[in-house]
Design a protein around this motif. Structure first.
Motif, short mmCIF file in Angstrom:
data_model
loop_
_atom_site.label_atom_id
_atom_site.label_comp_id
_atom_site.label_asym_id
_atom_site.label_seq_id
_atom_site.Cartn_x
_atom_site.Cartn_y
_atom_site.Cartn_z
N ARG A 59 0.70 -0.58 0.67
CA ARG A 59 -0.06 0.14 -0.05
C ARG A 59 0.61 1.16 -0.13
O ARG A 59 0.17 2.28 -0.55
CB ARG A 59 -0.59 0.19 1.19
CG ARG A 59 -2.11 -0.66 0.58
CD ARG A 59 -3.31 -1.03 1.71
NE ARG A 59 -3.51 -0.53 2.09
CZ ARG A 59 -4.91 0.45 1.91
NH1 ARG A 59 -5.92 -0.29 1.90
NH2 ARG A 59 -5.61 1.61 2.58
N ALA A 60 2.28 1.29 0.39
CA ALA A 60 3.51 2.39 0.01
C ALA A 60 3.81 2.25 -0.82
O ALA A 60 4.43 2.74 -0.89
CB ALA A 60 4.29 2.19 1.67
N GLY A 61 3.38 1.78 -1.77
CA GLY A 61 4.50 1.54 -2.97
C GLY A 61 5.41 0.46 -3.65
O GLY A 61 6.30 0.82 -3.87
N PHE A 62 5.73 0.14 -2.59
CA PHE A 62 6.25 -1.37 -2.87
C PHE A 62 6.45 -1.89 -3.22
O PHE A 62 5.84 -2.51 -3.38
CB PHE A 62 6.96 -1.81 -1.37
CG PHE A 62 7.85 -0.88 -0.31
CD1 PHE A 62 8.90 -1.09 0.26
CD2 PHE A 62 6.86 0.09 0.38
CE1 PHE A 62 9.81 -0.48 0.72
CE2 PHE A 62 8.52 0.94 1.08
CZ PHE A 62 9.38 0.69 1.31
N THR A 63 7.54 -2.47 -4.29
CA THR A 63 7.35 -3.76 -5.63
C THR A 63 7.48 -4.48 -4.98
O THR A 63 7.76 -4.56 -3.81
CB THR A 63 8.08 -3.27 -6.40
OG1 THR A 63 9.41 -3.13 -6.03
CG2 THR A 63 8.07 -1.86 -7.54
N LEU A 84 15.87 1.77 1.40
CA LEU A 84 14.90 1.97 2.41
C LEU A 84 14.55 3.46 2.67
O LEU A 84 13.80 4.01 3.06
CB LEU A 84 14.66 1.27 3.55
CG LEU A 84 15.37 -0.50 2.93
CD1 LEU A 84 15.25 -1.03 4.41
CD2 LEU A 84 14.02 -0.33 2.68
N ALA A 85 15.96 3.98 2.65
CA ALA A 85 16.20 6.04 3.52
C ALA A 85 15.53 6.59 2.23
O ALA A 85 14.88 7.78 2.66
CB ALA A 85 17.40 6.12 3.74
N THR A 86 15.71 6.18 1.39
CA THR A 86 15.19 7.55 -0.31
C THR A 86 13.59 6.87 -0.58
O THR A 86 12.85 7.72 -0.33
CB THR A 86 16.01 6.57 -1.77
OG1 THR A 86 17.28 6.80 -1.16
CG2 THR A 86 15.49 6.97 -2.55
N LYS A 87 13.33 5.65 0.00
CA LYS A 87 12.02 5.31 0.38
C LYS A 87 11.33 5.70 1.32
O LYS A 87 9.81 6.52 0.97
CB LYS A 87 11.59 3.69 0.08
CG LYS A 87 9.98 3.06 -0.16
CD LYS A 87 9.84 3.45 -1.20
CE LYS A 87 8.50 2.19 -2.06
NZ LYS A 87 9.01 2.75 -4.13
N ALA A 88 11.59 5.73 2.31
CA ALA A 88 10.69 6.36 3.08
C ALA A 88 10.62 7.76 3.01
O ALA A 88 9.75 8.66 3.47
CB ALA A 88 12.16 6.54 4.91
N ARG A 89 11.56 8.65 2.00
CA ARG A 89 11.17 9.86 2.27
C ARG A 89 10.34 10.07 0.93
O ARG A 89 8.84 11.21 0.62
CB ARG A 89 13.40 10.57 1.18
CG ARG A 89 14.24 10.89 2.46
CD ARG A 89 14.46 11.83 1.75
NE ARG A 89 16.27 11.14 1.06
CZ ARG A 89 16.31 11.06 0.83
NH1 ARG A 89 17.12 10.49 2.03
NH2 ARG A 89 17.14 9.16 0.37
N GLU A 93 6.97 12.37 1.43
CA GLU A 93 6.14 13.21 0.80
C GLU A 93 4.42 12.88 0.11
O GLU A 93 3.13 13.93 0.38
CB GLU A 93 7.10 13.37 -1.00
CG GLU A 93 7.87 14.12 -0.44
CD GLU A 93 9.50 13.81 -2.14
OE1 GLU A 93 8.64 12.80 -3.04
OE2 GLU A 93 10.29 14.30 -1.39
N ASP A 94 4.19 11.59 -0.17
CA ASP A 94 3.27 11.00 -0.52
C ASP A 94 1.94 11.32 1.24
O ASP A 94 1.12 11.48 0.74
CB ASP A 94 2.95 9.35 -0.41
CG ASP A 94 3.49 8.57 -1.25
OD1 ASP A 94 4.52 9.93 -2.26
OD2 ASP A 94 4.42 7.52 -2.30
N ILE A 95 2.52 11.39 2.17
CA ILE A 95 2.30 11.14 3.39
C ILE A 95 1.21 12.81 3.49
O ILE A 95 0.11 13.11 3.47
CB ILE A 95 2.39 11.01 4.98
CG1 ILE A 95 2.51 9.46 4.87
CG2 ILE A 95 1.63 11.31 6.01
CD1 ILE A 95 3.41 9.05 5.56
N ALA A 96 2.62 14.21 3.29
CA ALA A 96 2.27 15.26 2.72
C ALA A 96 0.76 15.55 2.26
O ALA A 96 -0.15 16.21 2.57
CB ALA A 96 3.64 16.24 2.48
N ARG A 97 1.17 14.86 0.94
CA ARG A 97 0.31 15.26 -0.18
C ARG A 97 -0.91 14.90 -0.14
O ARG A 97 -2.32 15.53 -0.26
CB ARG A 97 0.65 14.44 -1.39
CG ARG A 97 -0.59 14.71 -2.61
CD ARG A 97 0.03 13.77 -3.98
NE ARG A 97 0.64 12.50 -3.47
CZ ARG A 97 0.04 11.50 -3.23
NH1 ARG A 97 -1.52 11.87 -3.33
NH2 ARG A 97 0.18 10.02 -2.89
#
Length: 142
Positions: A59-63, A84-89, A93-97
């Protein structure tokens, strides 16, 4: 003492996933069955929290490939940690949007502006990078 086994229908019920998704995740190596009870796959109870993690990651967009790598990760996987750090960022951004969208929708639900999407407050809410933007000023602005 033996670990109780759950059949595929019970796991599907506990996880909220279809049995076909469980079979697919097993085929992809994300989960494994403990065996069979007749024709039905069985799983140990620890598969349910693992499925919760997998479902959350999806649901968070991980393949599937990213989840596979994450499930095999060790502390020495520095490249994976960077990913993982990149994915966390990206998730931040998704959460803020999504928060901005939620706030805009909450505003639109009570807005009296003649065209909701033209409301200045609605537009401001959606375009503001600040996730804690104020809403509810419609009556004074519209």
């Amino acid at each position: 003492m033996t670990t109780p086994l759950l059949d595929i229908a019970e796991v599907a019920d506990h996880s909220g996933l279809a049995a076909s998704a469980l079979r697919y995740y097993e085929q992809q190596g994300l989960i494994s069955s403990a065996g069979r009870n007749g024709l039905r796959r069985t799983y140990t109870a620890d598969v349910v929290p693992r499925l919760t993690l997998i479902n959350c990651a999806r649901r968070a967009g991980f393949t599937i490939a990213e989840i596979q790598a994450f499930l095999r990760a060790t502390p020495d996987d520095t490249d994976l940690r960077t990913q993982l750090a990149t994915k966390a960022r990206e998730v931040e951004e998704d959460i803020a949007r999504l928060i901005r969208m939620r706030d805009g929708l909450n505003h639109a639900a009570t807005c009296t502006h003649s065209r909701l999407v033209e409301c200045p407050e609605f537009k401001r809410t959606l375009s503001t990078p600040d996730a804690n933007s104020a809403v509810g000023e419609c009556n004074s602005m519209c």
